[in-house]
Enzyme design. Structure first.
Site, PDB file in Angstrom:
ATOM      1  N   CYS A  71      26.029  -7.670  14.806  1.00 31.27           N
ATOM      2  CA  CYS A  71      26.172  -8.323  13.503  1.00 31.27           C
ATOM      3  C   CYS A  71      27.605  -8.177  13.010  1.00 31.27           C
ATOM      4  O   CYS A  71      28.176  -7.094  13.087  1.00 31.27           O
ATOM      5  CB  CYS A  71      25.209  -7.655  12.524  1.00 31.27           C
ATOM      6  SG  CYS A  71      25.468  -8.146  10.816  1.00 31.27           S
ATOM      7  N   CYS A 161      20.589 -12.059   8.336  1.00 29.07           N
ATOM      8  CA  CYS A 161      20.468 -10.683   8.818  1.00 29.07           C
ATOM      9  C   CYS A 161      19.817 -10.732  10.191  1.00 29.07           C
ATOM     10  O   CYS A 161      18.784 -11.377  10.366  1.00 29.07           O
ATOM     11  CB  CYS A 161      19.603  -9.882   7.838  1.00 29.07           C
ATOM     12  SG  CYS A 161      19.105  -8.281   8.492  1.00 29.07           S
ATOM     13  N   GLN A 290       3.528  -3.061   6.339  1.00 30.94           N
ATOM     14  CA  GLN A 290       4.490  -2.578   7.342  1.00 30.94           C
ATOM     15  C   GLN A 290       5.447  -3.706   7.734  1.00 30.94           C
ATOM     16  O   GLN A 290       5.019  -4.848   7.897  1.00 30.94           O
ATOM     17  CB  GLN A 290       3.752  -2.088   8.583  1.00 30.94           C
ATOM     18  CG  GLN A 290       2.869  -0.876   8.333  1.00 30.94           C
ATOM     19  CD  GLN A 290       3.656   0.411   8.195  1.00 30.94           C
ATOM     20  OE1 GLN A 290       4.878   0.446   8.324  1.00 30.94           O
ATOM     21  NE2 GLN A 290       2.954   1.489   7.895  1.00 30.94           N
ATOM     22  N   TYR A 319      -3.153   6.965   0.778  1.00 29.58           N
ATOM     23  CA  TYR A 319      -1.978   6.080   0.703  1.00 29.58           C
ATOM     24  C   TYR A 319      -2.252   4.852   1.577  1.00 29.58           C
ATOM     25  O   TYR A 319      -1.474   4.506   2.454  1.00 29.58           O
ATOM     26  CB  TYR A 319      -0.708   6.782   1.192  1.00 29.58           C
ATOM     27  CG  TYR A 319      -0.440   8.130   0.566  1.00 29.58           C
ATOM     28  CD1 TYR A 319       0.334   8.214  -0.590  1.00 29.58           C
ATOM     29  CD2 TYR A 319      -0.944   9.291   1.122  1.00 29.58           C
ATOM     30  CE1 TYR A 319       0.587   9.449  -1.174  1.00 29.58           C
ATOM     31  CE2 TYR A 319      -0.697  10.527   0.549  1.00 29.58           C
ATOM     32  CZ  TYR A 319       0.072  10.598  -0.592  1.00 29.58           C
ATOM     33  OH  TYR A 319       0.324  11.819  -1.154  1.00 29.58           O
ATOM     34  N   GLU A 340      -5.353   4.359  -2.903  1.00 28.87           N
ATOM     35  CA  GLU A 340      -4.043   3.727  -3.053  1.00 28.87           C
ATOM     36  C   GLU A 340      -3.734   3.581  -4.544  1.00 28.87           C
ATOM     37  O   GLU A 340      -4.616   3.293  -5.340  1.00 28.87           O
ATOM     38  CB  GLU A 340      -4.087   2.354  -2.353  1.00 28.87           C
ATOM     39  CG  GLU A 340      -3.018   1.364  -2.736  1.00 28.87           C
ATOM     40  CD  GLU A 340      -1.611   1.814  -2.402  1.00 28.87           C
ATOM     41  OE1 GLU A 340      -1.386   2.366  -1.312  1.00 28.87           O
ATOM     42  OE2 GLU A 340      -0.727   1.610  -3.264  1.00 28.87           O
ATOM     43  N   CYS A 418       7.157   8.309   7.338  1.00 29.89           N
ATOM     44  CA  CYS A 418       8.389   7.538   7.514  1.00 29.89           C
ATOM     45  C   CYS A 418       9.612   8.385   7.172  1.00 29.89           C
ATOM     46  O   CYS A 418      10.717   7.877   7.088  1.00 29.89           O
ATOM     47  CB  CYS A 418       8.347   6.267   6.677  1.00 29.89           C
ATOM     48  SG  CYS A 418       8.054   6.590   4.950  1.00 29.89           S
TER      49      CYS A 418
HETATM   50  N1  SAH Z   1      -1.069   2.973   5.125  1.00 27.54           N
HETATM   51  C1  SAH Z   1      -0.517   1.753   4.577  1.00 27.54           C
HETATM   52  C2  SAH Z   1       0.525   1.946   3.479  1.00 27.54           C
HETATM   53  C3  SAH Z   1       1.529   3.045   3.653  1.00 27.54           C
HETATM   54  S1  SAH Z   1       2.897   3.001   2.537  1.00 27.54           S
HETATM   55  C4  SAH Z   1       0.016   0.890   5.703  1.00 27.54           C
HETATM   56  O1  SAH Z   1       0.199   1.337   6.816  1.00 27.54           O
HETATM   57  O2  SAH Z   1       0.261  -0.298   5.448  1.00 27.54           O
HETATM   58  C5  SAH Z   1       2.505   4.149   1.325  1.00 27.54           C
HETATM   59  C6  SAH Z   1       1.548   3.649   0.272  1.00 27.54           C
HETATM   60  O3  SAH Z   1       1.303   4.727  -0.637  1.00 27.54           O
HETATM   61  C7  SAH Z   1       2.064   2.507  -0.594  1.00 27.54           C
HETATM   62  O4  SAH Z   1       1.113   1.458  -0.567  1.00 27.54           O
HETATM   63  C8  SAH Z   1       2.163   3.120  -2.014  1.00 27.54           C
HETATM   64  O5  SAH Z   1       1.858   2.192  -3.027  1.00 27.54           O
HETATM   65  C9  SAH Z   1       1.140   4.220  -1.954  1.00 27.54           C
HETATM   66  N2  SAH Z   1       1.280   5.381  -2.860  1.00 27.54           N
HETATM   67  C10 SAH Z   1       2.421   5.946  -3.325  1.00 27.54           C
HETATM   68  N3  SAH Z   1       2.148   7.059  -4.038  1.00 27.54           N
HETATM   69  C11 SAH Z   1       0.800   7.212  -4.019  1.00 27.54           C
HETATM   70  C12 SAH Z   1      -0.095   8.206  -4.560  1.00 27.54           C
HETATM   71  N4  SAH Z   1       0.364   9.236  -5.261  1.00 27.54           N
HETATM   72  N5  SAH Z   1      -1.400   8.070  -4.313  1.00 27.54           N
HETATM   73  C13 SAH Z   1      -1.880   7.018  -3.590  1.00 27.54           C
HETATM   74  N6  SAH Z   1      -1.084   6.062  -3.056  1.00 27.54           N
HETATM   75  C14 SAH Z   1       0.233   6.152  -3.271  1.00 27.54           C
END
Ligand code: SAH
Length: 464
Positions: A71, A161, A290, A319, A340, A418
């Site tokens: 890039c 990008c 993702q 989450y 979530e 992550c």
């Molecule tokens: N497992 C999912 C999302 C992971 S990202 C996937 O693979 O697609 C992390 C997620 O946690 C996000 O959606 C965010 O909104 C959520 N999050 C952040 N803080 C949180 C909390 N205290 N309790 C529950 N969810 C939360």
């Protein structure tokens, strides 16, 4: 050494942020834009007692692992840090990063770090992202779009990008033309005024459906401008599958890109659809999804393998976002509970379960660290856990949640992370004075060309 000194250094190692590390006169120098194996002439920009930061002035001899950046703005843009390192070495770098954090932050020894698996990489490590979040700014009286420079909010102008699909450039050019023509003001962070903030573009890689969500700092975008925006974007339609156009209103003066002051749909049902493996997902603008679909399938496959399901388990997916992991695991489990915090994402998760005829998954809205202990304390029989999967944002899980998990005593814990630094911190808590042991660590390259690494860890309860 002092500021403005010139030195010649051999780059012996790299920091977890991707800067080269070299030594001169007993001094440690951190040098951006160099890779391990380079010999470089550098200029000291900032000097402390024993270490300093330096800038690359001239490459004296290039490392055998150095590559030409693909890039043109790779050096200035904050998005990619490793484009000049061969992809093979990027994968090694990421495994080393995980191992280093497990050692230094987690306090783990070779029994855990030794078996860390090689990073799962990509065959084609460019154009892998389905999502772009592009800021707008002003330069010489023109509206520009691009990407933030490292550690600042100054915008590097760039319409294509190399991590995202090439058609995103066409969308961006339509938006820039429209904004000039309708004299849309650009949002200024310093004053908190102006309309045009960011654009979120997402594409379902398996369906081709594209979502365009313009983030604006006003509720009063003129009707004529809204209609023109919709029409001009829809003109791309014969070539691009534009499935959703929305405005997201963000009136707050904050770093958080997506606002909570309303969503206005200009076109489409309010979401796009994508598939991962066998499962289809609906994705709303505010829901997390993702960014790398090819690697996500590998990541979830690994989480599924680590969960070791036989069909009789109760699984918690904390989450859970739009229920991606929950639904991936549901077919192999007796019952899945997802938690979530974002209500829109939970709504997506509920519909996603229905659309896929999955009847053994339930979702709760709220903070995982509050909801799980509350339900478990109320009805420990129903809300028990055989397997707990966590996939937290970068800040990790936090002690309250981890302590509840320990109390619930699942057979297995699958930690999808992550950020390997907070992962190592949380694993330390989970393994100290507890029956849990780390039995597998798998880094997955979800973000090629950047220093970020995704990791899946299996913890098992051992009998003592
Ligand atoms: N497992 C999912 C999302 C992971 S990202 C996937 O693979 O697609 C992390 C997620 O946690 C996000 O959606 C965010 O909104 C959520 N999050 C952040 N803080 C949180 C909390 N205290 N309790 C529950 N969810 C939360």
């Amino acid at each position: 050494m002092k500021k403005n000194d010139i030195a010649t250094v051999v780059i012996e190692d790299m920091t977890t942020e991707g800067e080269g590390i070299g030594h001169a006169d007993g001094f440690t120098l951190f040098v951006k834009d160099t890779v391990i194996g380079d010999t470089a002439r550098v200029k000291v920009m900032k000097a402390k007692k024993t270490y300093g930061y330096a800038r690359l002035v001239e490459l004296i001899s290039a490392s055998p692992d150095r590559r030409e950046a693909a890039c043109p703005v790779a050096r200035a843009c904050g998005g990619c840090q490793l484009q000049t390192l061969s992809y093979e070495k990027q994968l090694e770098f990421k495994r080393n990063k995980v191992v280093g954090h497990l050692q230094r932050i987690g306090g783990f020894g070779p029994e855990v770090t030794g078996p860390v698996a090689p990073t799962i990489g990509m065959e084609e490590p460019y154009r892998y992202r389905n999502k772009a979040l592009i800021p707008f700014g002003m330069k010489d009286g023109r509206i520009i779009a691009g990407f933030y420079a490292g550690h600042t909010h100054s915008i590097i102008e760039q319409s294509d990008c190399l991590l995202t699909p090439p058609e995103y450039e066409q969308i961006l050019l339509v938006l820039l033309n429209w904004a000039e023509k309708y004299r849309i003001s650009v949002y200024m962070e310093e004053t908190g005024t102006g309309a045009l903030r960011h654009v979120l573009i997402r594409k379902g890689f398996s369906t081709g459906e594209i979502m365009i969500c313009l983030v604006i700092g006003t509720k009063n975008l003129p009707q004529a401008a809204r209609e023109a925006l919709r029409e001009q974007l829809l003109e791309l339609k014969p070539r691009l599958n534009i499935a959703q156009i929305s405005l997201n209103i963000n009136l707050k003066n904050t770093n958080v890109v997506m606002g909570t002051d309303g969503i206005i749909d200009l076109y489409g049902p309010g979401y796009i659809t994508d598939r991962i493996g066998e499962v289809s997902y609906r994705i709303s603008p505010l829901s997390f999804y993702q960014v790398n679909p090819v690697q996500t399938e590998k990541l979830y496959g690994c989480a599924l393998k680590f969960a070791g399901l036989t069909g009789s388990e109760t699984v918690w997916d904390l989450y859970c976002g739009i229920g991606t992991i929950s639904l991936f695991l549901a077919k192999a489990a007796e019952k899945v509970y997802g938690v979530e915090i974002v209500p829109e994402a939970v709504r997506d998760a509920v519909v996603n379960a229905e659309d896929n005829n999955i009847t053994n998954a339930s979702f709760f809205t709220g903070r995982a660290e509050e909801i799980m202990p509350e339900l478990y304390n109320r009805e420990p029989e129903t809300y028990r856990a055989d397997v707990v999967v966590v996939d937290p944002p970068r800040k990790g899980c936090g002690p309250e949640l981890l302590e509840t998990i320990l109390k619930m005593g699942p057979k297995r814990i699958v930690y999808v992370s992550c950020d390997s630094a907070t992962l190592a911190r949380d694993l330390k808590l989970l393994c100290t004075d507890s029956p849990y042991r780390v039995s597998a660590v798998q880094p997955v390259d979800m973000f090629p060309q950047s220093v970020h690494v995704e990791t899946v860890v299996l913890l098992e309860r051992c009998l003592r």
